[in-house]
Scaffold this motif. Structure first.
Motif, short mmCIF file in Angstrom:
data_model
loop_
_atom_site.label_atom_id
_atom_site.label_comp_id
_atom_site.label_asym_id
_atom_site.label_seq_id
_atom_site.Cartn_x
_atom_site.Cartn_y
_atom_site.Cartn_z
N LEU A 144 0.83 -1.20 0.00
CA LEU A 144 0.00 0.00 0.00
C LEU A 144 0.86 1.25 0.00
CD1 LEU A 144 -2.68 1.49 0.13
CD2 LEU A 144 -2.69 1.12 2.62
N TYR A 145 1.94 1.24 0.76
CA TYR A 145 2.83 2.40 0.80
C TYR A 145 3.34 2.73 -0.59
CZ TYR A 145 6.68 5.53 1.61
OH TYR A 145 7.52 6.60 1.55
N ARG A 146 3.68 1.72 -1.36
CA ARG A 146 4.19 1.94 -2.73
C ARG A 146 3.17 2.71 -3.57
NH1 ARG A 146 4.65 -1.99 -7.34
NH2 ARG A 146 6.08 -0.98 -8.76
N ILE A 147 1.90 2.34 -3.47
CA ILE A 147 0.84 3.03 -4.21
C ILE A 147 0.72 4.47 -3.72
CG2 ILE A 147 -1.65 3.12 -4.60
CD1 ILE A 147 -1.56 -0.01 -4.38
N LEU A 148 0.69 4.65 -2.42
CA LEU A 148 0.55 5.99 -1.85
C LEU A 148 1.75 6.87 -2.20
CD1 LEU A 148 -0.92 5.02 1.62
CD2 LEU A 148 -2.16 5.86 -0.40
N GLU A 149 2.93 6.27 -2.24
CA GLU A 149 4.15 6.99 -2.59
C GLU A 149 4.08 7.50 -4.03
OE1 GLU A 149 8.82 6.14 -1.89
OE2 GLU A 149 7.68 4.52 -2.82
N ILE A 150 3.58 6.68 -4.93
CA ILE A 150 3.43 7.08 -6.34
C ILE A 150 2.49 8.28 -6.45
CG2 ILE A 150 2.51 6.37 -8.59
CD1 ILE A 150 3.49 3.47 -7.79
N LEU A 151 1.36 8.20 -5.75
CA LEU A 151 0.39 9.30 -5.78
C LEU A 151 0.98 10.56 -5.14
CD1 LEU A 151 -2.88 7.36 -4.92
CD2 LEU A 151 -2.10 8.11 -7.19
N ARG A 152 1.65 10.39 -4.01
CA ARG A 152 2.27 11.53 -3.32
C ARG A 152 3.30 12.22 -4.19
NH1 ARG A 152 6.37 9.79 0.84
NH2 ARG A 152 7.52 9.61 -1.11
N GLU A 181 -2.47 6.01 -15.09
CA GLU A 181 -1.31 5.77 -15.95
C GLU A 181 -0.05 5.59 -15.12
OE1 GLU A 181 2.22 6.43 -18.07
OE2 GLU A 181 1.43 8.07 -16.86
N LEU A 182 0.13 6.43 -14.10
CA LEU A 182 1.32 6.32 -13.24
C LEU A 182 1.34 4.99 -12.48
CD1 LEU A 182 1.50 9.91 -11.74
CD2 LEU A 182 3.26 8.81 -13.14
N LEU A 183 0.19 4.60 -11.94
CA LEU A 183 0.13 3.34 -11.21
C LEU A 183 0.43 2.17 -12.13
CD1 LEU A 183 -2.97 4.09 -8.96
CD2 LEU A 183 -0.56 3.94 -8.23
N ASN A 215 3.96 1.76 -13.06
CA ASN A 215 4.77 1.27 -11.94
C ASN A 215 4.36 -0.13 -11.49
OD1 ASN A 215 6.74 3.43 -10.75
ND2 ASN A 215 4.95 4.54 -11.51
N GLY A 216 3.65 -0.85 -12.35
CA GLY A 216 3.34 -2.25 -12.08
C GLY A 216 2.16 -2.48 -11.16
N ILE A 217 1.34 -1.46 -10.92
CA ILE A 217 0.15 -1.60 -10.08
C ILE A 217 -1.02 -1.91 -11.00
CG2 ILE A 217 -1.37 -0.49 -8.40
CD1 ILE A 217 1.60 -0.81 -7.46
N GLU A 218 -1.73 -2.99 -10.71
CA GLU A 218 -2.86 -3.40 -11.55
C GLU A 218 -4.08 -2.52 -11.25
OE1 GLU A 218 -5.68 -7.28 -12.47
OE2 GLU A 218 -4.25 -7.37 -10.83
N VAL A 219 -4.48 -1.74 -12.25
CA VAL A 219 -5.69 -0.92 -12.16
C VAL A 219 -6.84 -1.76 -12.68
CG1 VAL A 219 -6.82 1.21 -12.90
CG2 VAL A 219 -4.35 1.20 -12.46
#
Length: 145
Positions: A83-91, A127-129, A132-136
């Motif tokens: 979860l931190y990885r996702i939040l870091e990308i958004l931040r 697009e950013l997620l 970075n390998g996050i499945e939307v």
């Protein structure tokens, strides 16, 4: 790239949530995720359902006040820091998170998170997620969960 979330205002009194759930059940609509935040006189229920367009019609016919909101749904792996990885990308992209909630399915060992960001930030966030390998998760995929 987005999922349709239904937000419903519910009076904060006994039986209103049961009435809402029974209405969906009776219409053959399955809930995939649910979040309920309460205030003194009412609550805001947010839900992802199997058929949001039908749910919106059924709710309007029954007199519920509701709205459809685009949200991001993403898969979160079951490992420390996911979860931190996702939040870091958004931040790092300076994308503000308005609210979030989680749900699980039988599909995998992880969880799914729903993120609400400003409408104009949704395409960039998705697009950013993904980059970075996050499945939307697309709306159609949620139907099958």
């Amino acid at each position: 790239m987005t999922a349709k979330q239904i937000s419903v205002f519910l009076e904060n009194r006994p039986g209103k949530l049961a009435e809402f759930v029974d209405l969906l059940r009776g219409s053959g609509i399955d809930m995939r995720a649910l979040s309920l935040a309460e205030a003194a006189d009412f609550g805001v229920l947010r839900t992802i359902v199997s058929d949001p367009d039908k749910a919106q019609r059924v709710l309007a016919e029954a007199g519920f006040i509701s709205a459809v909101t685009p949200v991001l749904a993403v898969a979160v792996s079951d490992e420390p820091g996911a979860l931190y990885r996702i939040l870091e990308i958004l931040r790092d992209a300076e994308i503000n998170l308005e609210y979030s909630y989680a749900f699980t399915t039988r599909r995998n060992q992880g969880a799914y998170m729903v993120f609400r960001v400003a409408d104009d930030c949704i395409p960039r966030a998705a697009e950013l997620l993904a980059r970075n390998g996050i499945e939307v998760i697309e709306q159609e995929e949620i139907y099958g969960l």
